[in-house]
Design an enzyme around this catalytic site. Sequence first.
Site, PDB file in Angstrom:
ATOM      1  CG  ASP A  51      -1.884  -0.964   1.177  1.00  0.00           C
ATOM      2  OD1 ASP A  51      -2.420  -1.296   0.188  1.00  0.00           O
ATOM      3  OD2 ASP A  51      -2.579  -1.487   2.226  1.00  0.00           O
ATOM      4  N   GLY A  52       1.850   1.260   0.694  1.00  0.00           N
ATOM      5  CA  GLY A  52       2.990   2.355   0.658  1.00  0.00           C
ATOM      6  C   GLY A  52       3.556   2.630  -0.768  1.00  0.00           C
ATOM      7  CG  ASN A 124      -4.730   5.307   3.423  1.00  0.00           C
ATOM      8  OD1 ASN A 124      -5.768   4.886   2.702  1.00  0.00           O
ATOM      9  ND2 ASN A 124      -3.558   4.733   3.619  1.00  0.00           N
ATOM     10  CD  GLU A 125      -4.308   8.064   7.308  1.00  0.00           C
ATOM     11  OE1 GLU A 125      -2.949   8.477   6.743  1.00  0.00           O
ATOM     12  OE2 GLU A 125      -4.747   6.940   7.353  1.00  0.00           O
ATOM     13  CG  ASP A 153      -2.054  10.466  21.733  1.00  0.00           C
ATOM     14  OD1 ASP A 153      -2.110  11.439  22.967  1.00  0.00           O
ATOM     15  OD2 ASP A 153      -1.676   9.410  21.586  1.00  0.00           O
ATOM     16  CB  THR A 164      -9.138  -0.584   5.874  1.00  0.00           C
ATOM     17  OG1 THR A 164      -8.728   0.051   4.469  1.00  0.00           O
ATOM     18  CG2 THR A 164     -10.651  -1.190   5.666  1.00  0.00           C
ATOM     19  CG  ASN A 167     -11.018   5.450  10.307  1.00  0.00           C
ATOM     20  OD1 ASN A 167     -11.610   6.485  11.303  1.00  0.00           O
ATOM     21  ND2 ASN A 167     -11.620   4.535  10.010  1.00  0.00           N
ATOM     22  CG  PHE A 168      -9.708  -0.935  11.318  1.00  0.00           C
ATOM     23  CD1 PHE A 168     -11.116  -1.378  11.400  1.00  0.00           C
ATOM     24  CD2 PHE A 168      -8.872  -1.776  11.385  1.00  0.00           C
ATOM     25  CE1 PHE A 168     -11.735  -2.195  11.892  1.00  0.00           C
ATOM     26  CE2 PHE A 168      -9.377  -3.241  11.528  1.00  0.00           C
ATOM     27  CZ  PHE A 168     -10.620  -3.553  11.813  1.00  0.00           C
TER      28      PHE A 168
HETATM   29  P1  NAP Z   1       3.237   1.530   6.853  1.00  0.00           P
HETATM   30  O1  NAP Z   1       3.889   1.977   8.318  1.00  0.00           O
HETATM   31  O2  NAP Z   1       3.864   0.638   5.996  1.00  0.00           O
HETATM   32  O3  NAP Z   1       1.620   1.650   6.692  1.00  0.00           O
HETATM   33  C1  NAP Z   1       1.051   0.754   7.986  1.00  0.00           C
HETATM   34  C2  NAP Z   1       0.119  -0.395   7.413  1.00  0.00           C
HETATM   35  O4  NAP Z   1      -1.037   0.239   6.932  1.00  0.00           O
HETATM   36  C3  NAP Z   1       0.810  -1.205   6.316  1.00  0.00           C
HETATM   37  O5  NAP Z   1       0.738  -2.490   6.665  1.00  0.00           O
HETATM   38  C4  NAP Z   1       0.001  -0.718   5.143  1.00  0.00           C
HETATM   39  O6  NAP Z   1      -0.015  -1.565   4.010  1.00  0.00           O
HETATM   40  C5  NAP Z   1      -1.406  -0.577   5.548  1.00  0.00           C
HETATM   41  N1  NAP Z   1      -2.128   0.413   4.956  1.00  0.00           N
HETATM   42  C6  NAP Z   1      -1.991   1.394   4.297  1.00  0.00           C
HETATM   43  N2  NAP Z   1      -3.241   1.876   3.568  1.00  0.00           N
HETATM   44  C7  NAP Z   1      -4.115   1.365   3.951  1.00  0.00           C
HETATM   45  C8  NAP Z   1      -5.537   1.217   3.608  1.00  0.00           C
HETATM   46  N3  NAP Z   1      -6.155   2.085   3.151  1.00  0.00           N
HETATM   47  N4  NAP Z   1      -6.297   0.055   4.248  1.00  0.00           N
HETATM   48  C9  NAP Z   1      -5.526  -0.847   4.908  1.00  0.00           C
HETATM   49  N5  NAP Z   1      -4.326  -0.801   5.182  1.00  0.00           N
HETATM   50  C10 NAP Z   1      -3.468   0.174   4.614  1.00  0.00           C
HETATM   51  O7  NAP Z   1       3.112   3.090   5.941  1.00  0.00           O
HETATM   52  P2  NAP Z   1       2.647   3.140   4.304  1.00  0.00           P
HETATM   53  O8  NAP Z   1       2.580   1.901   3.825  1.00  0.00           O
HETATM   54  O9  NAP Z   1       3.422   4.312   3.733  1.00  0.00           O
HETATM   55  O10 NAP Z   1       1.248   3.474   4.612  1.00  0.00           O
HETATM   56  C11 NAP Z   1       0.660   4.640   5.114  1.00  0.00           C
HETATM   57  C12 NAP Z   1      -0.396   4.784   6.062  1.00  0.00           C
HETATM   58  O11 NAP Z   1      -0.052   4.076   7.319  1.00  0.00           O
HETATM   59  C13 NAP Z   1      -0.979   5.913   6.407  1.00  0.00           C
HETATM   60  O12 NAP Z   1      -1.702   6.602   5.530  1.00  0.00           O
HETATM   61  C14 NAP Z   1      -1.762   5.340   7.670  1.00  0.00           C
HETATM   62  O13 NAP Z   1      -3.075   5.067   7.398  1.00  0.00           O
HETATM   63  C15 NAP Z   1      -1.122   4.228   8.039  1.00  0.00           C
HETATM   64  N6  NAP Z   1      -0.574   4.438   9.525  1.00  0.00           N
HETATM   65  C16 NAP Z   1      -1.323   3.677  10.382  1.00  0.00           C
HETATM   66  C17 NAP Z   1      -0.968   3.595  11.755  1.00  0.00           C
HETATM   67  C18 NAP Z   1      -1.474   2.798  12.745  1.00  0.00           C
HETATM   68  O14 NAP Z   1      -2.225   1.966  12.397  1.00  0.00           O
HETATM   69  N7  NAP Z   1      -1.365   2.901  14.042  1.00  0.00           N
HETATM   70  C19 NAP Z   1       0.078   4.472  12.194  1.00  0.00           C
HETATM   71  C20 NAP Z   1       0.630   5.620  11.411  1.00  0.00           C
HETATM   72  C21 NAP Z   1       0.379   5.184   9.785  1.00  0.00           C
HETATM   73  P3  NAP Z   1       1.315  -2.345   3.188  1.00  0.00           P
HETATM   74  O15 NAP Z   1       1.877  -3.286   4.469  1.00  0.00           O
HETATM   75  O16 NAP Z   1       0.868  -2.891   2.168  1.00  0.00           O
HETATM   76  O17 NAP Z   1       2.121  -0.952   3.121  1.00  0.00           O
HETATM   77 MN    MN Z   2       3.712   0.195   4.008  1.00  0.00          MN
END
Ligand code: NAP
Ligand code: MN
Length: 267
Positions: A51-52, A124-125, A153, A164, A167-168
């Site tokens: 997704d990244g 995403n957000e 926070d 997903t 947000n999720f």
């Molecule tokens: P990352 O640290 O690899 O992302 C975190 C996880 O979110 C990865 O497993 C990624 O998939 C997955 N993901 C991204 N978009 C998604 C979606 N629309 N639905 C479901 N899962 C999704 O960083 P990244 O790959 O650059 O992704 C950036 C995103 O990380 C941000 O937009 C944010 O949503 C998310 N994030 C999540 C948290 C948390 O959950 N606590 C904290 C910070 C950021 P892949 O493994 O395929 O890359």
């Molecule tokens: Mn990723």
Amino acid sequence: MEEKIINILSNSNFESRKTTSKLMQLLTKKGFSPTTKFSNKAELTICVGGDGAFIKAVHKNNFSQIPHVGINTGHLGFFQEISPENMEKFVDDYIAGNYTVEELKLVGAEVFTKNKNYILIALNEIVLKAQHSKMIHTHVFVNRNHVEKFSGDGILVSTPSGSTAYNFSSGGAIVYPTLDVLQMTPISPVNSVAYRALPSPIIVPGNHVISLVPEKRYANSNLLLVDGTEYFFNNLKKINFRMSNKSIYRLVFSKDSYWDNLKSKFL
Ligand code: NAP
Ligand code: MN
């Protein structure tokens, strides 16, 4: 004859590079002109990675209107429908037109600072947080109606397809991607005698404006997270979030793929 250009944008890991070179061969054999340098004359953009990689490609090409499809060599790959093993079938289905086009809505933020305004867009957000893991203290308005003074926070504003992701993890609901809504989700809201914040996410119509107005003394302690990338603004006054009038497009090959995908990626 017209050139049928296809962009292939890949992250740099070994599996992705291997997949990209196989895909180049396959597409060339079928009469396409694949390029790993983005061309705005292309008919399709293929993102190789997780997704990244999808998110990065979308930002790097400024939310291009060329349809996207993802090949998953990454970890989760929620946006990445195709697996490297199914590449030949994918190319055949693409040529035969066996797909539908899905619109992915974007969230836009207008950032007002003392001297300048900025526009941010995310798939995403967008999250308002504080630097150095401090709390944020911000007023929240929807269409200029004061809703609350929030302490916690952060406040996250998610698109349906981003629901997903972060947000999720923050207790937000999963929202079906065709719905025209934004979700405002609190991250670790504080509820004490000192501070009170709505602990539940709110789903807001897409044509409403969510405004965050940080308390004055916090104008220089903010952090904005745009699809996972941090931005800091001096003298931040206000952020207006709305659904962007721009969208991106993704090809979908399997019917009911949303539910299959949800089950296979989250359960
Ligand atoms: P990352 O640290 O690899 O992302 C975190 C996880 O979110 C990865 O497993 C990624 O998939 C997955 N993901 C991204 N978009 C998604 C979606 N629309 N639905 C479901 N899962 C999704 O960083 P990244 O790959 O650059 O992704 C950036 C995103 O990380 C941000 O937009 C944010 O949503 C998310 N994030 C999540 C948290 C948390 O959950 N606590 C904290 C910070 C950021 P892949 O493994 O395929 O890359
Ligand atoms: Mn990723």
